[in-house]
Scaffold this motif. Structure first.
Motif, PDB file in Angstrom:
ATOM      1  N   ASP A 104      32.231  50.037  41.621  1.00 42.24           N
ATOM      2  CA  ASP A 104      33.001  50.430  42.805  1.00 42.24           C
ATOM      3  C   ASP A 104      32.119  50.390  44.060  1.00 42.24           C
ATOM      4  OD1 ASP A 104      34.721  51.444  44.643  1.00 42.24           O
ATOM      5  OD2 ASP A 104      35.018  53.392  43.676  1.00 42.24           O
ATOM      6  N   PRO A 105      32.314  49.406  44.932  1.00 39.71           N
ATOM      7  CA  PRO A 105      31.486  49.339  46.145  1.00 39.71           C
ATOM      8  C   PRO A 105      31.801  50.445  47.142  1.00 39.71           C
ATOM      9  CG  PRO A 105      33.217  47.677  46.229  1.00 39.71           C
ATOM     10  CD  PRO A 105      33.295  48.308  44.866  1.00 39.71           C
ATOM     11  N   GLY A 162      34.408  43.492  49.722  1.00 40.70           N
ATOM     12  CA  GLY A 162      33.492  42.411  49.384  1.00 40.70           C
ATOM     13  C   GLY A 162      32.156  42.534  50.100  1.00 40.70           C
ATOM     14  N   GLN A 163      32.196  42.945  51.367  1.00 45.26           N
ATOM     15  CA  GLN A 163      30.953  43.137  52.118  1.00 45.26           C
ATOM     16  C   GLN A 163      30.144  44.303  51.552  1.00 45.26           C
ATOM     17  OE1 GLN A 163      32.826  43.476  56.019  1.00 45.26           O
ATOM     18  NE2 GLN A 163      31.795  41.594  56.688  1.00 45.26           N
ATOM     19  N   ARG A 164      30.830  45.360  51.150  1.00 43.76           N
ATOM     20  CA  ARG A 164      30.119  46.491  50.549  1.00 43.76           C
ATOM     21  C   ARG A 164      29.421  46.075  49.252  1.00 43.76           C
ATOM     22  NH1 ARG A 164      33.895  51.899  51.278  1.00 43.76           N
ATOM     23  NH2 ARG A 164      34.818  51.305  53.263  1.00 43.76           N
ATOM     24  N   GLN A 165      30.100  45.238  48.476  1.00 49.30           N
ATOM     25  CA  GLN A 165      29.458  44.805  47.242  1.00 49.30           C
ATOM     26  C   GLN A 165      28.244  43.922  47.531  1.00 49.30           C
ATOM     27  OE1 GLN A 165      28.957  46.037  44.567  1.00 49.30           O
ATOM     28  NE2 GLN A 165      30.651  45.521  43.193  1.00 49.30           N
ATOM     29  N   ARG A 166      28.290  43.165  48.623  1.00 49.83           N
ATOM     30  CA  ARG A 166      27.125  42.375  49.030  1.00 49.83           C
ATOM     31  C   ARG A 166      25.958  43.303  49.395  1.00 49.83           C
ATOM     32  NH1 ARG A 166      28.299  36.823  50.472  1.00 49.83           N
ATOM     33  NH2 ARG A 166      30.515  36.409  50.154  1.00 49.83           N
ATOM     34  N   ASP A 183      27.686  45.831  36.255  1.00 45.81           N
ATOM     35  CA  ASP A 183      28.648  46.671  35.545  1.00 45.81           C
ATOM     36  C   ASP A 183      30.009  46.592  36.225  1.00 45.81           C
ATOM     37  OD1 ASP A 183      29.899  48.478  33.933  1.00 45.81           O
ATOM     38  OD2 ASP A 183      28.844  50.237  34.683  1.00 45.81           O
ATOM     39  N   GLU A 184      30.863  45.698  35.725  1.00 47.94           N
ATOM     40  CA  GLU A 184      32.188  45.483  36.327  1.00 47.94           C
ATOM     41  C   GLU A 184      32.044  45.188  37.822  1.00 47.94           C
ATOM     42  OE1 GLU A 184      34.939  45.406  34.596  1.00 47.94           O
ATOM     43  OE2 GLU A 184      34.813  46.761  32.877  1.00 47.94           O
ATOM     44  N   ALA A 185      31.106  44.333  38.170  1.00 49.45           N
ATOM     45  CA  ALA A 185      30.717  44.143  39.571  1.00 49.45           C
ATOM     46  C   ALA A 185      31.792  43.524  40.445  1.00 49.45           C
ATOM     47  CB  ALA A 185      29.451  43.280  39.637  1.00 49.45           C
ATOM     48  N   VAL A 186      32.812  42.892  39.841  1.00 46.63           N
ATOM     49  CA  VAL A 186      33.864  42.275  40.659  1.00 46.63           C
ATOM     50  C   VAL A 186      35.243  42.846  40.343  1.00 46.63           C
ATOM     51  CG1 VAL A 186      32.576  40.120  40.925  1.00 46.63           C
ATOM     52  CG2 VAL A 186      34.184  40.351  39.023  1.00 46.63           C
TER      53      VAL A 186
END
Length: 325
Positions: A104-105, A162-166, A183-186
């Protein structure tokens, strides 16, 4: 290069049992078999995908590998060192080479910290950079993941998912790790953003010579990024094979059922769906014999009494089944 020099991670008999209590005096009632004996290896530069239904223990396995949880039994060998035998200070030193990208980002980033501080924190904790060099390294990391220097002064709530995950990926890359657990990154991202993040991960792997353990329940994402895939069911690996072979010829009935649920993008192509009967068994009271026999259409008497070993089949698959397909 020899197989020994390629080997980065080896997991041996890894288990995690969570005790649970019940009643007025909170006496221990039993244990939940979250991870119940994992054996696998990961070579340098490859991506091992781990898939399975929710509750199968795949995320717990990732946390055990990183020593975020203490295993009930088993060993985790990383670059020739048994992590489960190390003290806290030694684990902290090794952990810079083992990083994680969370699912979760939105909740994995501190909302009170600016992006610059989030990405710089691991570098400061390990005393690797200071002053201007620290800022320069943060800018370099942000550019690696497709962000710019002007993003440094913003807070996480100012970014899209998406930016937070980056940003989370940049933080994971900060210490130049050898292994990253995704871990469930997407899973929490829109489909269009998922493909962007997956392509970014593949690009970074090639440029930085990274090794991934990619945990997910979405088979298309796992197929896109993985070299080999391990299928988990009720805390155990039931099949492990290279990606193309697994999708073309699954040997375990559970893998076959999972693959039958993957949508086909061609509306003219019909696909037979395998519907498993019943629910996932309670991990606090797993079935005797084969853990899958309560839902398996091919189960026989031996399946109800004797647990199958994870054995190599003629085509190279590792499958835990008395009657592999």
């Amino acid at each position: 290069m020899s197989q020994t020099s390629q080997l980065l991670l080896e997991v041996k008999g890894l288990k995690k049992h969570f005790p649970y209590k019940q009643g007025l005096f909170s006496r221990q009632k039993g244990v939940v078999h979250a991870v119940d004996g994992l054996d696998f290896t990961v070579n340098r530069g490859e991506t091992l995908g781990i898939v399975g239904e929710s509750g199968c223990g795949k995320s717990t396995a990732g946390q055990l590998i990183l020593q975020l949880l203490e295993p009930t039994a088993g060993e985790v060998w990383f670059e020739g060192r048994n992590l489960t035998a190390l003290g806290k200070e030694d684990v902290r030193k090794v952990r810079r080479h083992l990083q994680i990208i969370f699912q979760d980002p939105y909740s994995s980033l501190n909302p009170r910290m600016k992006v610059e501080d989030i990405v710089a924190e691991p570098l400061e904790v390990h005393g690797l950079y200071k002053g201007a060099a620290l800022k320069e390294r943060v800018v370099e990391l942000l550019r690696l993941v497709g962000l710019d220097e002007h993003h440094m002064s913003r807070h996480p709530h100012e970014f899209s998912g998406g930016q937070r995950q980056r940003i989370g990926i940049a933080r994971a890359l900060a210490l130049n790790p050898s292994l990253i657990v995704c871990d469930e990154a997407v899973s929490a991202l829109d489909v269009s953003i998922q493909s962007q993040i997956l392509n970014l991960l593949k690009k970074l792997q090639k440029e930085l010579k990274l090794t991934y353990i990619f945990i997910a329940h979405g088979l298309p994402a796992v197929k896109h990024i993985s070299d080999r895939i391990a299928v988990m069911y009720l805390g155990k690996i039931v099949e492990l094979a290279d990606r193309d072979s697994l999708f073309a010829h699954p040997r375990h009935p559970y893998t076959q059922a999972l693959l039958s649920a993957v949508p086909v993008p061609d509306p003219t192509q019909r696909k037979e769906r395998i519907i498993l009967q019943g629910d996932l068994p309670n991990p606090a009271n797993p079935p005797k014999g084969c853990s899958f026999h309560t839902r398996c259409p091919y189960a026989q008497d031996i399946c109800r009494s004797a647990p199958p070993a994870l054995e190599r089949q003629a085509d190279g698959h590792l499958a835990a089944c008395h009657f592999p397909l």
